[in-house]
Enzyme design. Structure first.
Site, PDB file in Angstrom:
ATOM      1  N   GLY A  16      45.472  54.806  41.351  1.00 15.33           N
ATOM      2  CA  GLY A  16      46.032  53.955  40.304  1.00 15.33           C
ATOM      3  C   GLY A  16      45.663  54.448  38.923  1.00 15.33           C
ATOM      4  O   GLY A  16      45.492  53.666  37.983  1.00 15.33           O
ATOM      5  N   TYR A 168      48.188  37.640  46.846  1.00 17.78           N
ATOM      6  CA  TYR A 168      47.310  38.561  46.127  1.00 17.78           C
ATOM      7  C   TYR A 168      45.842  38.199  46.350  1.00 17.78           C
ATOM      8  O   TYR A 168      45.009  39.070  46.633  1.00 17.78           O
ATOM      9  CB  TYR A 168      47.639  38.523  44.638  1.00 17.78           C
ATOM     10  CG  TYR A 168      46.675  39.291  43.766  1.00 17.78           C
ATOM     11  CD1 TYR A 168      46.661  40.679  43.772  1.00 17.78           C
ATOM     12  CD2 TYR A 168      45.774  38.626  42.938  1.00 17.78           C
ATOM     13  CE1 TYR A 168      45.775  41.392  42.977  1.00 17.78           C
ATOM     14  CE2 TYR A 168      44.887  39.333  42.139  1.00 17.78           C
ATOM     15  CZ  TYR A 168      44.889  40.711  42.161  1.00 17.78           C
ATOM     16  OH  TYR A 168      44.006  41.416  41.374  1.00 17.78           O
ATOM     17  N   ALA A 169      45.521  36.905  46.237  1.00 16.84           N
ATOM     18  CA  ALA A 169      44.147  36.462  46.445  1.00 16.84           C
ATOM     19  C   ALA A 169      43.665  36.829  47.839  1.00 16.84           C
ATOM     20  O   ALA A 169      42.513  37.236  48.031  1.00 16.84           O
ATOM     21  CB  ALA A 169      44.048  34.952  46.218  1.00 16.84           C
ATOM     22  N   LYS A 172      42.565  40.475  48.084  1.00 13.87           N
ATOM     23  CA  LYS A 172      41.285  40.780  47.443  1.00 13.87           C
ATOM     24  C   LYS A 172      40.114  40.164  48.206  1.00 13.87           C
ATOM     25  O   LYS A 172      39.023  40.748  48.258  1.00 13.87           O
ATOM     26  CB  LYS A 172      41.303  40.309  45.995  1.00 13.87           C
ATOM     27  CG  LYS A 172      42.286  41.078  45.123  1.00 13.87           C
ATOM     28  CD  LYS A 172      42.027  42.574  45.140  1.00 13.87           C
ATOM     29  CE  LYS A 172      42.928  43.323  44.162  1.00 13.87           C
ATOM     30  NZ  LYS A 172      42.654  44.779  44.158  1.00 13.87           N
TER      31      LYS A 172
END
Length: 283
Positions: A16, A168-169, A172
């Site tokens: 990234g 998304y949470a 992670k």
């Protein structure tokens, strides 16, 4: 002195790396290396799916810092892509000392809108890719008898969901457990695995845009400002480096204190001069 060997140059791979936090991590290493003595302090291998932007970042680091930079344009959601990127870097440039997994996406997806394809692609980039690249680095470092350090970029979302941020949470939260699991198994081989968890850091991404309303709502923290990519990059370099050599399996929260609590909430009742010494009825 006889028997002395010249330390080999450091080799750091950042995913990234075309922009945002990954780009800032790459610049942090280039900046620090530019101030050290020696003709070849280290090499940066930069990985990103945006080959054009990646080339621009590499050119900037070379011109600004004289950095030795290798680029690899890769879509890390491919099944074999994360391991292959590590393998190419190791075989063409030399053993990796540090792997920074900064590639990621944070789309807004309501739970009622989740699809198989969307869920799988998000996990492929945010969770599976870091795990697979770590596993490949681990295999090679163990076989060579070399130490290494891995840093994943997590998020405060791992601890606290938000509307539209559930998938998304979840990526992670899974990444943080994978960090601990990898640290447990790879530690005996001299491989440290940690994570850095940023708070709100505006990066001006055209891939993951943030509305002004959202930015205003999440910018509050005890230190009174949003973070910068450089804030996160310094933390990454520190925890990956020798000054943190007895730290592994940890998640370093770099968030201006926003994870300490909810400072934006009103008091349950107004403060008074006697409130500190008067026990509540619920006590």
């Amino acid at each position: 002195m006889t028997g002395e060997t010249t330390p080999r140059p450091a080799h750091v791979l950042v995913t990234g790396a075309a922009r945002g936090i990954g780009g800032a991590v790459a610049e942090e290493y280039a900046r620090v290396w530019s101030g050290l003595d020696g003709p070849d302090v280290g090499t940066l291998t930069l990985v990103d799916r945006d080959g054009e932007r990646l080339a621009e970042t590499a050119r900037t680091l070379r011109e600004r810092y004289g950095a030795h930079v290798v680029t690899d344009a890769v879509d890390l959601t491919g099944d074999d892509a994360p391991a292959a990127a590590v393998a190419r870097a190791w075989e063409t440039t030399g053993p990796l000392d540090v792997l920074v997994n900064a590639a990621g996406a944070y789309p807004s997806i309501d739970m009622l809108e989740v699809t198989v394809a969307g869920w799988d692609r998000l996990f492929a980039l945010n969770t599976r890719a870091p795990v697979l690249s770590t596993a490949e680095l681990g295999r090679r470092a163990v076989a060579a008898g070399l130490p290494a350090s891995v840093v994943h970029i997590s998020s405060g979302a791992a601890l606290r969901a938000r509307p539209g941020g559930g998938p998304y949470a979840a990526t992670k939260a899974a990444l943080e457990m994978a960090t601990r699991a990898a640290a447990l198994e790879l530690g005996p081989h001299g491989i440290r695995v940690n994570a850095v968890s940023p708070g709100f850091v505006p990066v001006g991404s055209d891939v993951n845009p943030v509305t002004p309303e959202y930015a205003a709502a999440v910018s509050g923290n005890p230190l009174g400002r949003p973070g910068t990519p450089a804030d996160i990059a310094r933390a990454v370099r520190w925890i990956a480096g020798p000054e943190a050599e007895w730290i592994t399996g940890e998640v370093l929260r770099v968030d201006g204190g926003s994870s300490t609590g909810a400072a934006h909430l009103p008091r349950l009742w107004p403060a008074s001069p006697t409130s500190a010494s008067s026990p509540s009825s619920a006590g």
